[in-house]
Design a protein around this motif. Structure first.
Motif, PDB file in Angstrom:
ATOM      1  N   SER A  56      -3.815   4.114   1.022  1.00  0.00           N
ATOM      2  CA  SER A  56      -4.487   3.641  -0.185  1.00  0.00           C
ATOM      3  C   SER A  56      -5.357   2.437   0.090  1.00  0.00           C
ATOM      4  O   SER A  56      -5.195   1.715   1.074  1.00  0.00           O
ATOM      5  CB  SER A  56      -3.445   3.287  -1.254  1.00  0.00           C
ATOM      6  OG  SER A  56      -2.691   2.150  -0.842  1.00  0.00           O
TER       7      SER A  56
ATOM      8  N   CYS B 196      -3.532   0.519  -6.350  1.00  0.00           N
ATOM      9  CA  CYS B 196      -3.592   1.180  -5.041  1.00  0.00           C
ATOM     10  C   CYS B 196      -4.162   2.581  -5.240  1.00  0.00           C
ATOM     11  O   CYS B 196      -3.480   3.465  -5.764  1.00  0.00           O
ATOM     12  CB  CYS B 196      -2.204   1.279  -4.412  1.00  0.00           C
ATOM     13  SG  CYS B 196      -1.597  -0.246  -3.702  1.00  0.00           S
TER      14      CYS B 196
ATOM     15  N   TYR C  75       0.848  -1.194   0.000  1.00  0.00           N
ATOM     16  CA  TYR C  75       0.000   0.000   0.000  1.00  0.00           C
ATOM     17  C   TYR C  75       0.883   1.243   0.000  1.00  0.00           C
ATOM     18  O   TYR C  75       2.106   1.173   0.225  1.00  0.00           O
ATOM     19  CB  TYR C  75      -0.926   0.008   1.222  1.00  0.00           C
ATOM     20  CG  TYR C  75      -0.222   0.042   2.556  1.00  0.00           C
ATOM     21  CD1 TYR C  75       0.094   1.255   3.178  1.00  0.00           C
ATOM     22  CD2 TYR C  75       0.143  -1.129   3.204  1.00  0.00           C
ATOM     23  CE1 TYR C  75       0.748   1.293   4.397  1.00  0.00           C
ATOM     24  CE2 TYR C  75       0.794  -1.115   4.421  1.00  0.00           C
ATOM     25  CZ  TYR C  75       1.093   0.095   5.020  1.00  0.00           C
ATOM     26  OH  TYR C  75       1.749   0.129   6.221  1.00  0.00           O
TER      27      TYR C  75
ATOM     28  N   ALA D  40      -6.726  -1.071  -1.975  1.00  0.00           N
ATOM     29  CA  ALA D  40      -6.423  -1.921  -3.128  1.00  0.00           C
ATOM     30  C   ALA D  40      -7.688  -2.251  -3.889  1.00  0.00           C
ATOM     31  O   ALA D  40      -8.746  -2.474  -3.309  1.00  0.00           O
ATOM     32  CB  ALA D  40      -5.738  -3.197  -2.661  1.00  0.00           C
TER      33      ALA D  40
END
Length: 202
Positions: A199, A177, A53, A201
């Motif tokens: 972030s 991301c 991330y 996913a």
């Protein structure tokens, strides 16, 4: 009254041994493909909880100028960390790009070249970006003026990075991301107000 009779002519045909062999081989191949798919899926489930991330770990509003003509200029430092918490796979990041905006007006663009993050490791990127003069409309100018009076200004940061994993013989897994959050600063001294900016996913 005539009765119907069934007649058979010739000998019954037997399945050729080659056809049996072909059927057995096809069955074995099908089973092998299914097993490979299950192994890949299980492997993905094992590493999925620790997907890489990106996150903002620090920032600073280095400079902010706003004149009576409604022209805004800023320089900001944003530290974005790419984290790979997986102990079994390297992570490749590409197409990393983020846009910093104020009230819907793009202020700066943050980009990074393709890079890799080793197992259980991270990479920090210090983005120092300076905007070109940005003309604001009266409503946006009023918002900036209010932000200066309150000593609190908010910017939007949005973007994404493409991440790819390669895990031995299991092949590779890729995903996006997506980062979307707000960065808040005290314009009088430029300090960043820490907030969760990590972030997701997809």
């Amino acid at each position: 009254m005539l009765s119907k009779s069934k007649f058979t002519t010739g000998q019954e045909r037997r399945t050729h041994p080659l056809l049996w062999c072909a059927a057995i081989i096809c069955t074995i191949l099908t089973i092998a493909v299914i097993i490979a798919g299950i192994v890949t899926f299980v492997g993905y489930l094992v590493i999925h909880p620790r997907v890489p991330y990106v996150s903002v770990i620090d920032a600073h509003l280095d400079q902010m100028q706003f004149d009576y003509a409604g022209i805004l200029e800023i320089q900001v430092t944003i530290v974005i960390r790419a984290q790979n918490g997986n102990g079994k796979a390297h992570a490749s990041f590409s197409r990393s790009g983020y846009t910093l905006s104020f009230n819907g007006e793009d202020v700066a663009r943050l980009v990074a070249p393709p890079f890799e993050v080793s197992k259980n490791s991270s990479v920090n990127f210090n983005y120092v970006v300076q905007s070109s003069p940005i003309p604001l409309d009266p409503e946006q100018s009023e918002d900036v003026d209010m932000a200066l009076k309150r000593d609190l200004i908010t910017f939007d940061l949005k973007g994404s990075a493409r991440v790819r994993w390669r895990v031995g013989r299991l092949g590779s897994t890729s995903f996006l991301c997506r980062l979307a959050c707000q960065l808040r600063f005290h314009p009088l001294n430029g300090t960043y107000i820490p907030s969760r900016c990590t972030s997701k996913a997809k």
